[in-house]
Write a protein that holds these residues in place. Sequence first.
Motif, PDB file in Angstrom:
ATOM      1  N   ALA A  72       0.846  -1.185   0.000  1.00  0.00           N
ATOM      2  CA  ALA A  72       0.000   0.000   0.000  1.00  0.00           C
ATOM      3  C   ALA A  72       0.883   1.238   0.000  1.00  0.00           C
ATOM      4  CB  ALA A  72      -0.931   0.015   1.203  1.00  0.00           C
ATOM      5  N   ARG A  73       0.647   2.124  -0.955  1.00  0.00           N
ATOM      6  CA  ARG A  73       1.329   3.424  -1.011  1.00  0.00           C
ATOM      7  C   ARG A  73       0.320   4.503  -0.660  1.00  0.00           C
ATOM      8  NH1 ARG A  73       4.033   4.657  -6.601  1.00  0.00           N
ATOM      9  NH2 ARG A  73       5.289   6.106  -5.354  1.00  0.00           N
ATOM     10  N   LEU A  74       0.791   5.507   0.039  1.00  0.00           N
ATOM     11  CA  LEU A  74      -0.065   6.623   0.431  1.00  0.00           C
ATOM     12  C   LEU A  74       0.588   7.937   0.031  1.00  0.00           C
ATOM     13  CD1 LEU A  74      -0.902   5.240   3.945  1.00  0.00           C
ATOM     14  CD2 LEU A  74      -2.552   5.497   2.087  1.00  0.00           C
ATOM     15  N   GLY A  75      -0.245   8.928  -0.184  1.00  0.00           N
ATOM     16  CA  GLY A  75       0.270  10.240  -0.547  1.00  0.00           C
ATOM     17  C   GLY A  75      -0.842  11.265  -0.568  1.00  0.00           C
ATOM     18  N   LEU A  76      -0.555  12.395  -1.143  1.00  0.00           N
ATOM     19  CA  LEU A  76      -1.532  13.477  -1.258  1.00  0.00           C
ATOM     20  C   LEU A  76      -1.680  13.874  -2.722  1.00  0.00           C
ATOM     21  CD1 LEU A  76      -0.423  15.806   1.700  1.00  0.00           C
ATOM     22  CD2 LEU A  76      -2.232  14.074   1.729  1.00  0.00           C
ATOM     23  N   ARG A  77      -2.876  14.266  -3.101  1.00  0.00           N
ATOM     24  CA  ARG A  77      -3.107  14.889  -4.408  1.00  0.00           C
ATOM     25  C   ARG A  77      -3.338  16.368  -4.147  1.00  0.00           C
ATOM     26  NH1 ARG A  77      -6.645  11.702  -8.554  1.00  0.00           N
ATOM     27  NH2 ARG A  77      -4.649  10.562  -8.539  1.00  0.00           N
ATOM     28  N   ILE A  78      -2.336  17.162  -4.483  1.00  0.00           N
ATOM     29  CA  ILE A  78      -2.355  18.591  -4.195  1.00  0.00           C
ATOM     30  C   ILE A  78      -2.570  19.339  -5.507  1.00  0.00           C
ATOM     31  CG2 ILE A  78      -1.085  20.529  -3.184  1.00  0.00           C
ATOM     32  CD1 ILE A  78       0.589  18.455  -1.652  1.00  0.00           C
ATOM     33  N   ASP A  79      -3.687  20.056  -5.582  1.00  0.00           N
ATOM     34  CA  ASP A  79      -4.042  20.803  -6.792  1.00  0.00           C
ATOM     35  C   ASP A  79      -3.948  19.921  -8.032  1.00  0.00           C
ATOM     36  OD1 ASP A  79      -4.453  23.105  -5.258  1.00  0.00           O
ATOM     37  OD2 ASP A  79      -2.348  23.701  -5.422  1.00  0.00           O
ATOM     38  N   GLY A  80      -4.438  18.673  -7.884  1.00  0.00           N
ATOM     39  CA  GLY A  80      -4.506  17.766  -9.016  1.00  0.00           C
ATOM     40  C   GLY A  80      -3.276  16.940  -9.278  1.00  0.00           C
ATOM     41  N   GLU A  81      -2.176  17.169  -8.577  1.00  0.00           N
ATOM     42  CA  GLU A  81      -0.941  16.420  -8.761  1.00  0.00           C
ATOM     43  C   GLU A  81      -0.695  15.488  -7.573  1.00  0.00           C
ATOM     44  OE1 GLU A  81       1.061  16.414 -11.389  1.00  0.00           O
ATOM     45  OE2 GLU A  81      -0.211  17.851 -12.470  1.00  0.00           O
ATOM     46  N   SER A  82      -0.417  14.218  -7.854  1.00  0.00           N
ATOM     47  CA  SER A  82      -0.182  13.243  -6.790  1.00  0.00           C
ATOM     48  C   SER A  82       1.266  13.260  -6.337  1.00  0.00           C
ATOM     49  CB  SER A  82      -0.555  11.831  -7.260  1.00  0.00           C
ATOM     50  OG  SER A  82      -1.940  11.729  -7.493  1.00  0.00           O
ATOM     51  N   VAL A  83       1.468  13.312  -5.026  1.00  0.00           N
ATOM     52  CA  VAL A  83       2.790  13.233  -4.418  1.00  0.00           C
ATOM     53  C   VAL A  83       2.747  12.087  -3.406  1.00  0.00           C
ATOM     54  CG1 VAL A  83       4.575  14.435  -3.112  1.00  0.00           C
ATOM     55  CG2 VAL A  83       3.087  15.730  -4.662  1.00  0.00           C
ATOM     56  N   TRP A  84       3.557  11.057  -3.644  1.00  0.00           N
ATOM     57  CA  TRP A  84       3.553   9.893  -2.770  1.00  0.00           C
ATOM     58  C   TRP A  84       4.502  10.113  -1.596  1.00  0.00           C
ATOM     59  CZ3 TRP A  84      -0.205   6.575  -3.699  1.00  0.00           C
ATOM     60  CH2 TRP A  84      -0.734   6.527  -4.987  1.00  0.00           C
ATOM     61  N   PHE A  85       4.084   9.649  -0.411  1.00  0.00           N
ATOM     62  CA  PHE A  85       4.915   9.825   0.774  1.00  0.00           C
ATOM     63  C   PHE A  85       6.273   9.139   0.634  1.00  0.00           C
ATOM     64  CE2 PHE A  85       0.857  10.209   3.562  1.00  0.00           C
ATOM     65  CZ  PHE A  85       0.773  11.561   3.244  1.00  0.00           C
ATOM     66  N   ASP A  86       6.335   8.042  -0.141  1.00  0.00           N
ATOM     67  CA  ASP A  86       7.628   7.373  -0.285  1.00  0.00           C
ATOM     68  C   ASP A  86       8.612   8.167  -1.132  1.00  0.00           C
ATOM     69  OD1 ASP A  86       6.666   6.898  -2.857  1.00  0.00           O
ATOM     70  OD2 ASP A  86       6.140   4.822  -2.441  1.00  0.00           O
ATOM     71  N   GLY A  87       8.160   9.281  -1.699  1.00  0.00           N
ATOM     72  CA  GLY A  87       9.066  10.195  -2.390  1.00  0.00           C
ATOM     73  C   GLY A  87       9.315  11.470  -1.614  1.00  0.00           C
ATOM     74  N   CYS A  88       8.807  11.516  -0.386  1.00  0.00           N
ATOM     75  CA  CYS A  88       8.962  12.692   0.469  1.00  0.00           C
ATOM     76  C   CYS A  88       9.984  12.429   1.563  1.00  0.00           C
ATOM     77  CB  CYS A  88       7.617  13.070   1.100  1.00  0.00           C
ATOM     78  SG  CYS A  88       6.305  13.450  -0.080  1.00  0.00           S
ATOM     79  N   GLU A  89      10.286  13.452   2.331  1.00  0.00           N
ATOM     80  CA  GLU A  89      11.176  13.315   3.484  1.00  0.00           C
ATOM     81  C   GLU A  89      10.362  12.889   4.700  1.00  0.00           C
ATOM     82  OE1 GLU A  89      14.001  16.012   6.456  1.00  0.00           O
ATOM     83  OE2 GLU A  89      12.900  16.964   4.792  1.00  0.00           O
ATOM     84  N   THR A  90      10.773  11.789   5.317  1.00  0.00           N
ATOM     85  CA  THR A  90      10.167  11.382   6.583  1.00  0.00           C
ATOM     86  C   THR A  90      10.973  12.014   7.706  1.00  0.00           C
ATOM     87  OG1 THR A  90       9.401   9.276   5.669  1.00  0.00           O
ATOM     88  CG2 THR A  90       9.561   9.440   8.063  1.00  0.00           C
TER      89      THR A  90
END
Length: 686
Positions: A72-90
Amino acid sequence: MQLRDALDDVKRVEGTDARFPGERRTTTGLFSGLTPDEDARAADARLVYVDRDGTTTDFSYPLTGLTGVSRARLGLRIDGESVWFDGCETTDQTYHEDTALVVTDHRIPDGDVTATQYDLTVGAAHLTHVTVDAPADASVELVGFYGFSPDGRDTQVAQLRHERSVELFHAAEHDYLTSATGFSSVTGQVPPSFAELLADDPVERPRGVDAGRYEEETLSGDVLCTAPVEAGAATLATLLTDADQVGRETALTRLDTLAEEFTEATALERAAHEQVTRSAPGPCPDAAAADLRVLSALSAGTGLRIAGPDFDPYYAHSGGYGYTWFRDDAEIALFCLEADQRFDLDLGAWHARSAAAYRTAQRADGSLPHRVWPRDGRLAPGWANGRLEAGDGTDYQADQTASVVTFLARALDAGVVDPATVEGTLDSALASLDETLAADGLPKSCQNAWEDATGRFAHTAATFLEAYSAAGALDGRPVAEERAEQVYDAVDDLWVGERSAYAYRLTGDGERDDRIDSASLALVAAHREYDRVHGVDDERLDRLVAHVGTVLDVLHRDPDESAVEGLVRYEGDPWRQDGQDAPKVWTVSTAWGANAAAHLAALLTDHDDPRAETVAVRARDLLALVLPDGPLSTSGGYLPEQFFDDGTPDSATPLGWPHALRLATVALLDERGLLAADPTVATLDD
C-alpha cells in the motif's frame, strides 16, 4: 508478498548496496498490532508493518490465515498532482507513548505542506489517519494505492463496489477498503503483464489505466483511490474477513462504525491506550514497553508466537520465520513468567494460553514437532520432523520438547496454570525426553538449536538438565530428579580443558567438536535450576565461570573491528554473510550472553562467591548493547536477528526471542540488586 513483488524488488535493488534481493524487509519501520488477551477471533491477531516512507504491508497470514494487503502506497493529491509519501522526506516515526499507534511525519518537497500519518490496527481492521497542514487555498486529497491478495492470490481476484466501501475477494477471504470521508474516485488495475515482469525495469505502481482492458476495474486486487481531506484530515481503513465467519453485511456495518468513530487523531490515541492493559515496569520501562509490545504483536489468538515477521516468504535466502518453534516459544513463555513474577505484569492469560497451546500441539509420543502454524497449532512446513517420518530420528530437535517441559514445570511450581490440564502434558513430554536420553546421560544425536548441524550438543544437554531439574523440583517426580543427576554428571564429558569451555558437540563418531557456541550459555540457567534441589559443586561452579568467560571473549565482536559490538552465534558461522568475511553479530547471542551472566552472578551470590559482581558487570555491559538506546536496537526499540559489520540490521525484525531475553535479564538483575554499576570490578580472570 506475491512473486510479482519479489521480482520487482530484485529489479529495484540490483546494483545497489541492498542485500538479499526479493525480500520484504522490516528493519526500518514499525509494526502496529496487539493481540487481545481474551475474546479474540483469529483475525484479530492482524499484524501490519508501517515503513518510514508510509507504505504499509500485512504480515498477518501466519497469525490469522488471512493475507490482506501485499502493498500500500499513500500520498496526497495537491491541486490535481499526486505526491507519494515514499518520495517525500520522513522527518520522524515513533510510537505514541507506550501504545502500538505508529506516528509518521512527512514533509512534502518543494512546498509548505506537511502530513502526519497515524496507523493503528484494531482487531481485524487497520486504520490510516492522515492530518494535513497546507495553505488554505490548496486543494488536497488523500490518495492511496492498495494491492490486496485475498487467499494469497494476486490474480483471479474480483471487486465489489458498495456505497462507501470496496470489497475484494477470491474465495474464502474477503477484504474491504473504506474511507471516513467517502471516495472521490476508485479505480481498479490488473497485475503487471508477463512482458512487464520480464522487462529489465521495475513496474511503477499504480500504473496508468489501460482503456483496452474492460475487466481492469473489477477483476483485480489493486485499488487506486482518492479521499477528500475534510477539516485537515482523512482516514482510510482496511478490514480482513473470512466470509464463512463474518458475513458481508456484518463487515460493512463494522466499516461504517470505523468510519464514524475514527475521524480524528485523538480517537486513534484513545483506542491505542485502551489496547494497553499493563504498564511498563521496573528500572528500564522503555525496554519493557517495547518487549511487551513486540511479544504481543507476534502472538496469535492461541498464544503461540511467530519467531518474527516473515521477511523471506519464498525461502530465497532462509527457511522462513512466520512459524512457531517450541524452543523459541517456550523460552519466551518462561522469560515472561520470570518477568511477571518480578514486576507483576498481569500476564496470567499469556501463561494459560501457552500451556493450552502446548497441550494441543503435543504428539502422541509426548514430543513437540519442528514448527507449527501459530493460529491453530497445525503442523507447518519444516525440515526437522524426524519423529514423524521413517528414519533414525536424528532430524529432530529434542531441545524444543525440553524447553516446553521447563516452562510447564515452572508454571506449575508458580501456581499460574491449572494442574489438572497441565500435568498430563508435562509427564508425556518427560517420557519423550527419557526416550531421547542415551545411557551415558547425554541426549541422543539430533539437530541443534541453530538447525544447521546434527550431533550431541552442549545446548541440548543444557535444556535436558534444566527440564529434568524443574520437573524434579515438583512433588511426585523422583525419576526426573534422578535424570537431572544423570545429565549433570554427563556434562563433564563435554568439558574441553584446553579451551576452558564446554564443547559445541560430540560428533557421530564421538569426537569432541570444541568450537565455541553461544547456545552453550544455556548451561548456566540449567545449573541454577539444578542448584535449587541438588546443589552445584565447587568444581562445576569454577567450570561455569570459566566457560562463560571463554564464550563471551571468543564470540565478542569488538567495535574496533566493526561498526557494531556484540556476540556472534558460534565460531565459523557462515550464515547470511553475503560476502562478509567474519560471522555476523546476533542479538539473540548477545542477549543470551547478558542473561547467562546474570544467572551466573545470581548462582555465585547464592554460593557466597565474591566473583558474582565481576560477572554482573559483564551482564550489564552486554545488556546495554541490546537496550533501546544501544547499538543493536533500531530507533523503534526493535531487536533484529542479526547485524552486518557495517551496522546494517538484517533478517527477522523484530525477533521475539531476544526481546524476551532482554525482559527477563532486566528482571533478574533487578531482583538481585545487580543493575547498579561498580566500576572497581575488572575481569573474570580476577
